[in-house]
Design an enzyme around this catalytic site. Sequence first.
Site, PDB file in Angstrom:
ATOM      1  N   LYS A  47       0.837  -1.216   0.000  1.00 50.40           N
ATOM      2  CA  LYS A  47       0.000   0.000   0.000  1.00 50.40           C
ATOM      3  C   LYS A  47       0.867   1.260   0.000  1.00 50.40           C
ATOM      4  O   LYS A  47       0.638   2.177  -0.786  1.00 50.40           O
ATOM      5  CB  LYS A  47      -0.921   0.015   1.242  1.00 50.40           C
ATOM      6  CG  LYS A  47      -1.840  -1.179   1.343  1.00 50.40           C
ATOM      7  CD  LYS A  47      -2.736  -1.111   2.567  1.00 50.40           C
ATOM      8  CE  LYS A  47      -2.012  -1.234   3.878  1.00 50.40           C
ATOM      9  NZ  LYS A  47      -1.377  -2.552   4.142  1.00 50.40           N
TER      10      LYS A  47
ATOM     11  N   ARG B 206     -10.299   0.304   8.083  1.00 49.94           N
ATOM     12  CA  ARG B 206      -9.795  -1.027   8.415  1.00 49.94           C
ATOM     13  C   ARG B 206     -10.872  -1.920   9.027  1.00 49.94           C
ATOM     14  O   ARG B 206     -10.631  -3.101   9.248  1.00 49.94           O
ATOM     15  CB  ARG B 206      -8.739  -0.913   9.502  1.00 49.94           C
ATOM     16  CG  ARG B 206      -7.377  -0.479   9.093  1.00 49.94           C
ATOM     17  CD  ARG B 206      -6.602  -1.575   8.449  1.00 49.94           C
ATOM     18  NE  ARG B 206      -5.321  -1.831   9.012  1.00 49.94           N
ATOM     19  CZ  ARG B 206      -4.211  -1.135   8.783  1.00 49.94           C
ATOM     20  NH1 ARG B 206      -4.233  -0.091   8.021  1.00 49.94           N
ATOM     21  NH2 ARG B 206      -3.086  -1.509   9.312  1.00 49.94           N
TER      22      ARG B 206
ATOM     23  N   ARG C 198      11.602  -5.099   5.428  1.00 46.07           N
ATOM     24  CA  ARG C 198      11.339  -3.680   5.136  1.00 46.07           C
ATOM     25  C   ARG C 198      12.198  -2.750   5.989  1.00 46.07           C
ATOM     26  O   ARG C 198      12.402  -2.973   7.177  1.00 46.07           O
ATOM     27  CB  ARG C 198       9.871  -3.344   5.399  1.00 46.07           C
ATOM     28  CG  ARG C 198       9.619  -1.839   5.277  1.00 46.07           C
ATOM     29  CD  ARG C 198       8.196  -1.436   5.278  1.00 46.07           C
ATOM     30  NE  ARG C 198       7.441  -2.052   6.346  1.00 46.07           N
ATOM     31  CZ  ARG C 198       6.125  -2.057   6.390  1.00 46.07           C
ATOM     32  NH1 ARG C 198       5.427  -1.504   5.432  1.00 46.07           N
ATOM     33  NH2 ARG C 198       5.495  -2.633   7.384  1.00 46.07           N
TER      34      ARG C 198
ATOM     35  N   ARG D 159      10.681  -0.734  11.403  1.00 44.63           N
ATOM     36  CA  ARG D 159       9.513  -0.442  12.237  1.00 44.63           C
ATOM     37  C   ARG D 159       9.431  -1.445  13.389  1.00 44.63           C
ATOM     38  O   ARG D 159       9.744  -2.611  13.216  1.00 44.63           O
ATOM     39  CB  ARG D 159       8.242  -0.553  11.383  1.00 44.63           C
ATOM     40  CG  ARG D 159       7.657   0.778  11.024  1.00 44.63           C
ATOM     41  CD  ARG D 159       6.607   0.674   9.962  1.00 44.63           C
ATOM     42  NE  ARG D 159       5.454  -0.146  10.312  1.00 44.63           N
ATOM     43  CZ  ARG D 159       4.389  -0.293   9.531  1.00 44.63           C
ATOM     44  NH1 ARG D 159       4.339   0.327   8.368  1.00 44.63           N
ATOM     45  NH2 ARG D 159       3.382  -1.052   9.893  1.00 44.63           N
TER      46      ARG D 159
ATOM     47  N   ARG E   9      -1.290  -9.017  12.901  1.00 42.51           N
ATOM     48  CA  ARG E   9      -1.814  -8.066  11.903  1.00 42.51           C
ATOM     49  C   ARG E   9      -2.603  -8.797  10.822  1.00 42.51           C
ATOM     50  O   ARG E   9      -3.633  -8.322  10.344  1.00 42.51           O
ATOM     51  CB  ARG E   9      -0.664  -7.254  11.286  1.00 42.51           C
ATOM     52  CG  ARG E   9      -0.222  -6.106  12.168  1.00 42.51           C
ATOM     53  CD  ARG E   9       1.242  -5.781  12.008  1.00 42.51           C
ATOM     54  NE  ARG E   9       1.572  -5.086  10.786  1.00 42.51           N
ATOM     55  CZ  ARG E   9       2.825  -4.927  10.348  1.00 42.51           C
ATOM     56  NH1 ARG E   9       3.832  -5.415  11.025  1.00 42.51           N
ATOM     57  NH2 ARG E   9       3.050  -4.282   9.236  1.00 42.51           N
TER      58      ARG E   9
HETATM   59  P1  AP5 Z   1       4.792  -1.509   1.892  1.00 40.95           P
HETATM   60  O1  AP5 Z   1       4.421  -0.771   0.659  1.00 40.95           O
HETATM   61  O2  AP5 Z   1       5.504  -0.769   2.977  1.00 40.95           O
HETATM   62  O3  AP5 Z   1       3.528  -2.326   2.446  1.00 40.95           O
HETATM   63  P2  AP5 Z   1       2.189  -1.826   3.156  1.00 40.95           P
HETATM   64  O4  AP5 Z   1       1.054  -2.537   2.522  1.00 40.95           O
HETATM   65  O5  AP5 Z   1       2.141  -0.333   3.204  1.00 40.95           O
HETATM   66  O6  AP5 Z   1       2.445  -2.473   4.574  1.00 40.95           O
HETATM   67  P3  AP5 Z   1       2.252  -1.939   6.044  1.00 40.95           P
HETATM   68  O7  AP5 Z   1       3.002  -2.893   6.944  1.00 40.95           O
HETATM   69  O8  AP5 Z   1       2.621  -0.482   6.158  1.00 40.95           O
HETATM   70  O9  AP5 Z   1       0.763  -2.135   6.249  1.00 40.95           O
HETATM   71  P4  AP5 Z   1       0.046  -2.233   7.574  1.00 40.95           P
HETATM   72  O10 AP5 Z   1      -1.347  -2.197   7.095  1.00 40.95           O
HETATM   73  O11 AP5 Z   1       0.425  -3.368   8.438  1.00 40.95           O
HETATM   74  O12 AP5 Z   1       0.589  -0.956   8.373  1.00 40.95           O
HETATM   75  P5  AP5 Z   1      -0.001   0.491   8.682  1.00 40.95           P
HETATM   76  O13 AP5 Z   1       1.128   1.424   8.741  1.00 40.95           O
HETATM   77  O14 AP5 Z   1      -1.168   0.826   7.835  1.00 40.95           O
HETATM   78  O15 AP5 Z   1       5.693  -2.771   1.428  1.00 40.95           O
HETATM   79  C1  AP5 Z   1       6.198  -3.686   2.382  1.00 40.95           C
HETATM   80  C2  AP5 Z   1       7.604  -4.132   1.937  1.00 40.95           C
HETATM   81  O16 AP5 Z   1       7.504  -4.882   0.735  1.00 40.95           O
HETATM   82  C3  AP5 Z   1       8.567  -2.976   1.641  1.00 40.95           C
HETATM   83  O17 AP5 Z   1       9.846  -3.335   2.071  1.00 40.95           O
HETATM   84  C4  AP5 Z   1       8.522  -2.834   0.107  1.00 40.95           C
HETATM   85  O18 AP5 Z   1       9.747  -2.368  -0.387  1.00 40.95           O
HETATM   86  C5  AP5 Z   1       8.240  -4.269  -0.317  1.00 40.95           C
HETATM   87  N1  AP5 Z   1       7.380  -4.349  -1.506  1.00 40.95           N
HETATM   88  C6  AP5 Z   1       6.243  -3.652  -1.748  1.00 40.95           C
HETATM   89  N2  AP5 Z   1       5.699  -4.031  -2.923  1.00 40.95           N
HETATM   90  C7  AP5 Z   1       6.513  -5.008  -3.419  1.00 40.95           C
HETATM   91  C8  AP5 Z   1       6.479  -5.812  -4.600  1.00 40.95           C
HETATM   92  N3  AP5 Z   1       5.494  -5.693  -5.525  1.00 40.95           N
HETATM   93  N4  AP5 Z   1       7.472  -6.727  -4.792  1.00 40.95           N
HETATM   94  C9  AP5 Z   1       8.484  -6.864  -3.862  1.00 40.95           C
HETATM   95  N5  AP5 Z   1       8.565  -6.121  -2.732  1.00 40.95           N
HETATM   96  C10 AP5 Z   1       7.589  -5.209  -2.509  1.00 40.95           C
HETATM   97  O19 AP5 Z   1      -0.571   0.229  10.147  1.00 40.95           O
HETATM   98  C11 AP5 Z   1       0.287  -0.050  11.228  1.00 40.95           C
HETATM   99  C12 AP5 Z   1      -0.528  -0.228  12.498  1.00 40.95           C
HETATM  100  O20 AP5 Z   1      -1.213   1.003  12.805  1.00 40.95           O
HETATM  101  C13 AP5 Z   1      -1.643  -1.290  12.429  1.00 40.95           C
HETATM  102  O21 AP5 Z   1      -1.155  -2.575  12.736  1.00 40.95           O
HETATM  103  C14 AP5 Z   1      -2.611  -0.753  13.501  1.00 40.95           C
HETATM  104  O22 AP5 Z   1      -2.155  -1.035  14.795  1.00 40.95           O
HETATM  105  C15 AP5 Z   1      -2.523   0.747  13.301  1.00 40.95           C
HETATM  106  N6  AP5 Z   1      -3.512   1.277  12.324  1.00 40.95           N
HETATM  107  C16 AP5 Z   1      -3.237   1.928  11.166  1.00 40.95           C
HETATM  108  N7  AP5 Z   1      -4.367   2.295  10.546  1.00 40.95           N
HETATM  109  C17 AP5 Z   1      -5.381   1.876  11.338  1.00 40.95           C
HETATM  110  C18 AP5 Z   1      -6.799   1.952  11.229  1.00 40.95           C
HETATM  111  N8  AP5 Z   1      -7.400   2.551  10.183  1.00 40.95           N
HETATM  112  N9  AP5 Z   1      -7.540   1.384  12.211  1.00 40.95           N
HETATM  113  C19 AP5 Z   1      -6.962   0.796  13.281  1.00 40.95           C
HETATM  114  N10 AP5 Z   1      -5.624   0.691  13.452  1.00 40.95           N
HETATM  115  C20 AP5 Z   1      -4.844   1.231  12.476  1.00 40.95           C
END
Ligand code: AP5
Length: 217
Positions: A13, A88, A127, A160, A171
């Site tokens: 994402k 979410r 990552r 992270r 997660r």
């Molecule tokens: P990346 O693009 O960073 O992946 P992502 O989908 O953004 O993953 P996140 O871990 O950030 O998602 P998340 O939903 O767990 O975390 P968030 O910050 O939203 O890519 C990942 C890796 O893969 C990178 O190293 C990249 O280089 C590599 N990559 C990407 N695409 C690739 C490809 N095609 N091929 C090869 N490699 C690739 O949330 C964190 C926490 O915050 C949650 O756990 C929760 O506690 C809280 N939170 C956030 N939003 C909410 C909400 N709305 N409600 C409740 N809690 C929330």
Amino acid sequence: MNLLIIGAPGAGKGTMSELILEKYGLIHVSTGDMLREAVRNETEVGLKAQDYMNRGALVPDEIIHDIILERFSRDDMDAGFLFDGYPRTEAQAEDLTLILNETGKKVDQVINLDIADDLLVKRITGRRLCPKCGDISNIYFSPTKVEGICDKCGSEIIQRKDDNLESLTKRLEEYHKNTQPVIEYYEKMGIVRHVDASKSVQEVFADVENILEELCK
Ligand code: AP5
């Protein structure tokens, strides 16, 4: 153009958001980034959220409601937005519909990044992030030219706190239980497009671009 990008942890994402913003210049709203900033700054929201985040649990809907309302109080959202990692839960999706109705806006497209759980382990544990410019790299798939140093701004990159196997398991559990119903919520509105996120970054972005070009027509 108002977009949501949804997908499991590590689906890409954040990576796709960076590329979409570069090309389409929308306002990027990542609840994960907003929460991490609140934790860093030790705000009231940050102090409440940090334990949930470290465990890989979802932060309660009421806290998310407040930060989203605060975000909408700024007038830049009229330029078009890209929500990353929000909504979410079904309750958050319903809440967003109410907020948008009040402001005369709507979601035009939901992009769902589809990927099998077992492909996410290396993406998450490998990552690395630049705390200064936000650039995302991966020690397995897209390492920086100099180990530990951001290619874009030369800062030291970090991992992270929740990028470990234990938190990933939680997660993923939260994702399947709470976020998949969100996709169904938007499926009923007929605005979801699915993208195979197991392909390379360039291939995934090409598919996303095709969807957005169709939408812009
Ligand atoms: P990346 O693009 O960073 O992946 P992502 O989908 O953004 O993953 P996140 O871990 O950030 O998602 P998340 O939903 O767990 O975390 P968030 O910050 O939203 O890519 C990942 C890796 O893969 C990178 O190293 C990249 O280089 C590599 N990559 C990407 N695409 C690739 C490809 N095609 N091929 C090869 N490699 C690739 O949330 C964190 C926490 O915050 C949650 O756990 C929760 O506690 C809280 N939170 C956030 N939003 C909410 C909400 N709305 N409600 C409740 N809690 C929330």
